[in-house]
Structure formats: structure tokens, C-alpha cells
Design a protein around this motif. Structure first.
Motif, PDB file in Angstrom:
ATOM      1  N   ILE A   3     -33.671 -35.620 -18.742  1.00 29.99           N
ATOM      2  CA  ILE A   3     -35.310 -35.288 -19.138  1.00 29.99           C
ATOM      3  C   ILE A   3     -36.242 -36.469 -18.685  1.00 29.99           C
ATOM      4  O   ILE A   3     -35.552 -37.531 -18.627  1.00 29.99           O
ATOM      5  CB  ILE A   3     -35.369 -34.891 -20.501  1.00 29.99           C
ATOM      6  N   LEU A  12     -38.000 -31.369 -17.645  1.00 31.81           N
ATOM      7  CA  LEU A  12     -36.473 -31.556 -17.179  1.00 31.81           C
ATOM      8  C   LEU A  12     -36.458 -31.652 -15.664  1.00 31.81           C
ATOM      9  O   LEU A  12     -37.011 -31.043 -14.871  1.00 31.81           O
ATOM     10  CB  LEU A  12     -36.014 -29.959 -17.616  1.00 31.81           C
ATOM     11  N   VAL A  21     -41.507 -28.505 -19.679  1.00 28.06           N
ATOM     12  CA  VAL A  21     -40.793 -28.110 -20.783  1.00 28.06           C
ATOM     13  C   VAL A  21     -41.948 -27.223 -21.614  1.00 28.06           C
ATOM     14  O   VAL A  21     -41.622 -26.036 -21.942  1.00 28.06           O
ATOM     15  CB  VAL A  21     -40.315 -29.334 -21.674  1.00 28.06           C
ATOM     16  N   SER A  25     -40.896 -23.193 -22.140  1.00 28.24           N
ATOM     17  CA  SER A  25     -40.558 -22.761 -23.294  1.00 28.24           C
ATOM     18  C   SER A  25     -41.809 -21.947 -23.891  1.00 28.24           C
ATOM     19  O   SER A  25     -41.287 -21.674 -25.215  1.00 28.24           O
ATOM     20  CB  SER A  25     -40.128 -23.907 -24.355  1.00 28.24           C
ATOM     21  N   VAL A  47     -31.962 -25.528 -23.510  1.00 24.30           N
ATOM     22  CA  VAL A  47     -31.852 -25.996 -22.386  1.00 24.30           C
ATOM     23  C   VAL A  47     -30.309 -25.235 -21.740  1.00 24.30           C
ATOM     24  O   VAL A  47     -30.361 -24.510 -20.610  1.00 24.30           O
ATOM     25  CB  VAL A  47     -31.696 -27.401 -21.957  1.00 24.30           C
TER      26      VAL A  47
END
Length: 291
Positions: A3, A12, A21, A25, A47
Motif C-alpha cells: 500500500i 494499492l 482504495v 471499495s 484486499v
């Protein structure tokens, strides 16, 4: 897993660049790189569940990466943790880890300029450990389970301030702005092992203007990463996002004959196998005389 902090956003590492991220997400995890450590187990599970082939990847320019741990609540540092460094410094091997702190204002990313506040600024390449689970009275056998990952660090030190008496000013002399670079990525222990690397035996080195000045392996630590976590957590809790600079091998400038220190224009490159490198150059303080 790797990360990073891309211009203040949690990402990431991915083939060809990085994945944002917060976007990937759908807001489950925010953009702040520091906040993820409080939810490290949940984040790691997420992840592992990803189909990485379907994620949008953005290009990454090295100079847009920042410290993967920008605002730790606690930043510990360990002195004299390599036998050859203790010897070059004229000290006997410590029986207990010498612990000090670097203040948060010293943190910077893996590249860019660092201002020289004086004439005796020195280098110290170090493995940096970042905590992912609260650690209190942790046995060394379980210590790695409490680690989110590791990164490359430099414990840059202004030796005149550091040794000013009557009591040394370690924390002050090592906390000028830019004196705690970290990056370029935070790498998890399982990622290192998947690459055939032993997290307890990582090669590290640094060079000044292309000249190798330090090289070693973390296997030569007097106090291993698990031993350090066990020792510190026996005194106070280590919380997610806390940082430990684990010490440096021989080759510092102050131990040379004559001593050698960083000068304006110098380029310092710090590398640890399996993690990456830092690259910084040094500039004089505004209004200072030519150093």
C-alpha cells in the motif's frame, strides 16, 4: 500486499501503477492512508477478496508518493542495534534496546529535497516496522502477527544537536523537518515471503552520490523485530499505525576518519530488498552561508 500514499490518497500497488482504495471499495475505506491501520484486519480481508484483474489502475510517478504512514501517534527509534554500528560508535553491545523517539513533524515521503539545518547532518538507513494490531505484553513468537508491514526509512541526524550536553538530545537532533523519510511502499510480511524473502533477514544499503556507504542485513540486528516489539509492548501499548525505526548498520558519516557529513547537492539513496528505495537530495537552509 503493498500500500502507498499517492498525493495524500491511500492506494494499492498494482502492475502498471496503483489502485485508489476509496474508489475501489466504493467508500468502505476512506482515502486517508493513516486511518486504514485502525481497520487493518478488515482491510486485509477485503484486499484478499478482490479480483485485481477488474480494478482500474492509475499510473504512479515516484515523486507523487508520500509517506505510507503520515501521522503515527507514536514513533519509536532504536539505537545501536547492529553489532558493527555499535563497534564503529565505540560502544559495547547493549543489553537492552536503547529507545528514543523521532517527532512526527520530521516525517516526509520517499523523494524530494531535505533542508540541511547545520554542518553535521548524517545518514542512517533503517527498516521501519508499522503496527497493525494493538500489541501489549506480546511474546516475541507472536510479534510478527501484530505488524501491518514494513517500509524503508532514514533516521537522518544532526549530530551537533544530537550530542549537545549535558544530556544528549537524540530526539531533537533527529527530528528536523524531513529527517524521517519513509516509503515508497508499505509491504506486508506475506508479500515478502511470497517473493522468497525472509522478513528477519532483509538486505539494506544506502549510497551518497552513487558511492555505497552502508550495507548490511537485518539478520545482524542485536534485537530482532520480534524482540523489539516484545520489549516495547511490555512497557506500553503499541497501537495500529505506530512506527518503529529498527536501527542502522555500520557506515555512518560520523564514524569515518575524518567524519563525513551531507552537503548541499548530495543525493542520498536508501534501499531495502523487496520494499524499494528512497531518493533524496539536500539543500541549504534559506539565507544560510554556502556550506
Amino acid at each position: 500486499m503493498r500500500i502507498g500514499n499517492l498525493d495524500g490518497r491511500l492506494v494499492l500497488a498494482a502492475r502498471g501503477g496503483a489502485v485508489d482504495v476509496e474508489s475501489a471499495s466504493h467508500g468502505r475505506f476512506g482515502s486517508d492512508p493513516q486511518e486504514v491501520f485502525a481497520r487493518w484486519d478488515e482491510f486485509s480481508e477485503w484486499v484478499r477478496s478482490l479480483n485485481h484483474a477488474t480494478l482500474p489502475v492509475h499510473p504512479v510517478e515516484f515523486d507523487t508518493l508520500r509517506s505510507p504512514v503520515p501521522r503515527p501517534d507514536q514513533l519509536f527509534a532504536i539505537g545501536l542495534n547492529y553489532r558493527d554500528h555499535a563497534a564503529e560508535s565505540g560502544f559495547e553491545l547493549p543489553q537492552f534496546p536503547p529507545v528514543f523517539t523521532k517527532f512526527r513533524g520530521a516525517i516526509t515521503g520517499p523523494s524530494g529535497p531535505i533542508t540541511l539545518p547545520g554542518h553535521t547532518v548524517d545518514w542512517e538507513v533503517e527498516l521501519v516496522v508499522v503496527i497493525g494490531r494493538t500489541a501489549r505484553d506480546v511474546d516475541s513468537a507472536q510479534a510478527w502477527d501484530h505488524v501491518a508491514g514494513v517500509t524503508v526509512g532514514q533516521d537522518i541526524s544532526e549530530r551537533t544537536v544530537q550530542t549537545a550536553g549535558p544530556a544528549p538530545q537524540f530526539s531533537l537532533g533527529k527530528s528536523f523537518p524531513g529527517f524521517a523519510p519513509m516509503g515508497p511502499w508499505l509491504v506486508t510480511v506475506d508479500e515478502l515471503r511470497a517473493g522468497g524473502l525472509d522478513p528477519d533477514a532483509l538486505k539494506l544499503s544506502c549510497s551518497v552520490n552513487g558511492e555505497l556507504v552502508q550495507h548490511g542485513t537485518t539478520a545482524d540486528m542485536i534485537f530482532s523485530v520480534p524482540a523489539l516489539i516484545a520489549t516495547v509492548s511490555a512497557v506500553l501499548p503499541l497501537e495500529p499505525g505506530d512506527v518503529i525505526f529498527t536501527g542502522t548498520p555500520a557506515g555512518i558519516g560520523a564514524a569515518r576518519t575524518p567524519p563525513r557529513y551531507l552537503r548541499p547537492g548530495d543525493r542520498l539513496v536508501s534501499t531495502i530488498d523487496g520494499i524499494g528505495e528512497l531518493c533524496h537530495h539536500f539543500v541549504p537552509a534559506p539565507g544560510s552561508q554556502e556550506m
